[in-house]
Design an enzyme around this catalytic site. Structure first.
Site, short mmCIF file in Angstrom:
data_model
loop_
_atom_site.label_atom_id
_atom_site.label_comp_id
_atom_site.label_asym_id
_atom_site.label_seq_id
_atom_site.Cartn_x
_atom_site.Cartn_y
_atom_site.Cartn_z
N CYS A 139 50.76 34.97 42.36
CA CYS A 139 49.56 34.15 42.51
C CYS A 139 49.67 32.82 41.76
CB CYS A 139 48.33 34.91 42.02
SG CYS A 139 48.48 35.57 40.35
N GLU B 102 39.74 37.19 42.01
CA GLU B 102 40.85 36.24 41.94
C GLU B 102 41.37 36.09 43.35
OE1 GLU B 102 45.45 36.09 40.88
OE2 GLU B 102 44.27 37.19 39.40
#
Length: 481
Positions: A262, A225
């Site tokens: 994020c 990620e």
């Protein structure tokens, strides 16, 4: 720092434990996961105190994150017990078929030792005992975690607690281990006994490890990620109907956690001339900055801002209250500039900043959306009756989760959650949050005409009577669980 020799010994211990994990029953594995969750909860005060010293995130946020972390472990215990993750599939033998068909029994099985690289911004939920570790263990794999340099003492203590809890519950030695240092991390992802890796962090760091994993003599899956700007579109109808509320929501979202989530909304497409930009400008001055996670992140924030501000189209809309040298900032540009220079204007900037992108027509909006890179999320704020089909199509192509209300910060840990997206959000189409995160650390295997006694337990008839499975194309979900 962990030496290369120590990495080899740690991975070898994990490889020795791997067959035990792979053969473990669902109930055994679920009990191990719950034991780890209970151990973390039992030491929450100590763990939060260490994390507060190392991360600058504060006791309330960290306490909540511990609850999320133990909750993830318990979710995966339920996933393992429920059993559909195994994708059990049987085709009975049929001698009359042309050609004759053998009996086939298929399932998903564990890969072997998994490397997990911790994140800086979630020292519990995406760290030693976080989602990657929980899903890898649930799949039946031992885990070796590379500690993040931003919270080393917390990493060591968490690993001690979880490893001891697993072994006390009956899991084999070598089930969970910790290494430290960049070179050790490189050695870990290249070790021939490591079968997969999970990573949460920067595009540069993740890409370097991804390349190492792919360049091995035996390449392995690398689930990273990486970066995400999480585009938001506010339609003219939404801006007119609830512009002030949306402005308040945006400011709360991009400053949450001092902009270090994020899923922070990093770029927001707003209709020109309807007052939304003014509403944001009015809300920002009350927002506060705060200390960032590490000295490296603190130094990188003004550098990221400066790169955006060097574009001639960019102007500062408003700034918030400076705390610890950091203040929230809202910048603005136009859709035409984004369409022409996406590499300059659509780069993720970690910290409390967002970029408003003004558009004056749907054509301008869609041209700009067409160059937005892959993201974890995309958000659409629209009103009933507005034609947003093309806008929605563009957002769907660029994100793993599409929101129609609220803001993307905050990721529910559920069966249906998806936390992933096209590159550079992730290196794959799998999720790192939610029940199907387990799929990353499994591989399919089929058994042809196997004697019952040699089949894995889950594929035997006694297990099939209680587990979801598909037989000869017909899905069966046992009523009694």
């Amino acid at each position: 720092m962990t030496s290369t020799a120590d990495v080899d010994a740690i991975v070898s211990a994990a490889a020795a434990a791997a067959p035990v994990w792979r053969r473990s029953t669902g109930s055994e594995r679920a009990s191990w996961l719950r034991a780890a969750a209970d151990a973390i909860d039992a030491e929450v005060a100590e763990l939060v105190a260490i994390a507060d010293e190392e991360t600058r995130l504060g006791v309330p946020r960290l306490t909540g994150e511990v609850a999320r972390t133990s909750g993830q472990l318990r979710l995966f215990a339920s996933v393992v017990e429920e059993g559909s993750y195994l994708e059990l599939t049987i085709d009975d033998a049929d001698a009359s078929a042309a050609p004759p068909r053998p009996e086939l029994r298929r399932m998903l099985t564990a890969l072997g030792p998994v490397a997990v690289f911790s994140a800086s911004n979630f020292p519990f939920a995406f760290s030693v005992a976080g989602g990657d570790t929980a899903s890898a263990l649930a799949a039946g794999n031992p885990v070796i975690v590379k500690a993040h340099s931003g919270h080393p003492r917390l990493s060591v203590r968490t690993a001690e607690i979880v490893a001891a809890a697993l072994e006390a519950a009956g899991a084999p030695s070598g089930s969970l281990a910790l290494i430290e240092g960049r070179e050790a991390g490189n050695a870990l992802v290249q070790h021939p006994l490591v079968k997969a890796a999970g990573f949460t962090g920067s595009v540069a760091g993740g890409r370097a490890l991804f390349d190492l994993a792919s360049a091995r003599p035996e390449p392995i899956p690398f689930y990273g990620e990486l970066g995400s700007i999480n585009p938001v579109v506010v339609t003219p109808g939404a801006a007119a109907a609830r512009g002030e509320a949306l402005a308040q929501g945006l400011v709360g979202s991009f400053t949450l956690g001092v902009g270090q989530f994020c899923t922070k909304p990093g770029v927001v497409f707003v209709p020109e001339g309807l007052g939304f930009e003014d509403a944001v400008a009015a809300a920002v001055p009350a927002a506060s900055g705060g200390p960032l996670l590490t000295d490296r992140i603190t130094a990188a924030f003004p550098e990221g801002l400066a790169r955006l501000e060097t574009d001639a189209s960019v102007a500062v809309v408003a700034t918030g209250v400076e705390v610890s040298g950091v203040r929230p900032v809202v910048l603005a540009t136009d859709a035409r500039a984004v369409a022409e220079r996406p590499e300059a204007l659509l780069e993720e900037c970690f910290g409390p900043v967002t970029l408003l992108v003004r558009y004056s027509s749907e054509d301008e909006l869609h041209a700009a959306l067409a160059v937005v890179p892959g993201s974890l999320t995309a958000t659409l704020h629209a009103e009933e009756g507005e034609d947003v089909a093309e806008t929605l199509e563009l957002l769907q192509e660029r994100a793993g989760r599409v929101l129609f209300a609220g803001w993307p910060t905050g990721v529910a840990v559920t069966w249906s959650q998806h936390h992933g997206g096209p590159w550079p959000a992730t290196t794959s189409l799998h999720t790192s949050v939610g029940a199907t995160a387990i799929r990353r650390f499994l591989r399919p295997i089929a058994f042809q005409d196997a004697p019952e006694r040699l089949l894995p337990e889950a594929l035997r008839d006694a297990s099939l009577a209680r587990l979801p499975h598909r037989r000869n194309g017909v899905l069966t979900v046992p009523a009694s669980r």
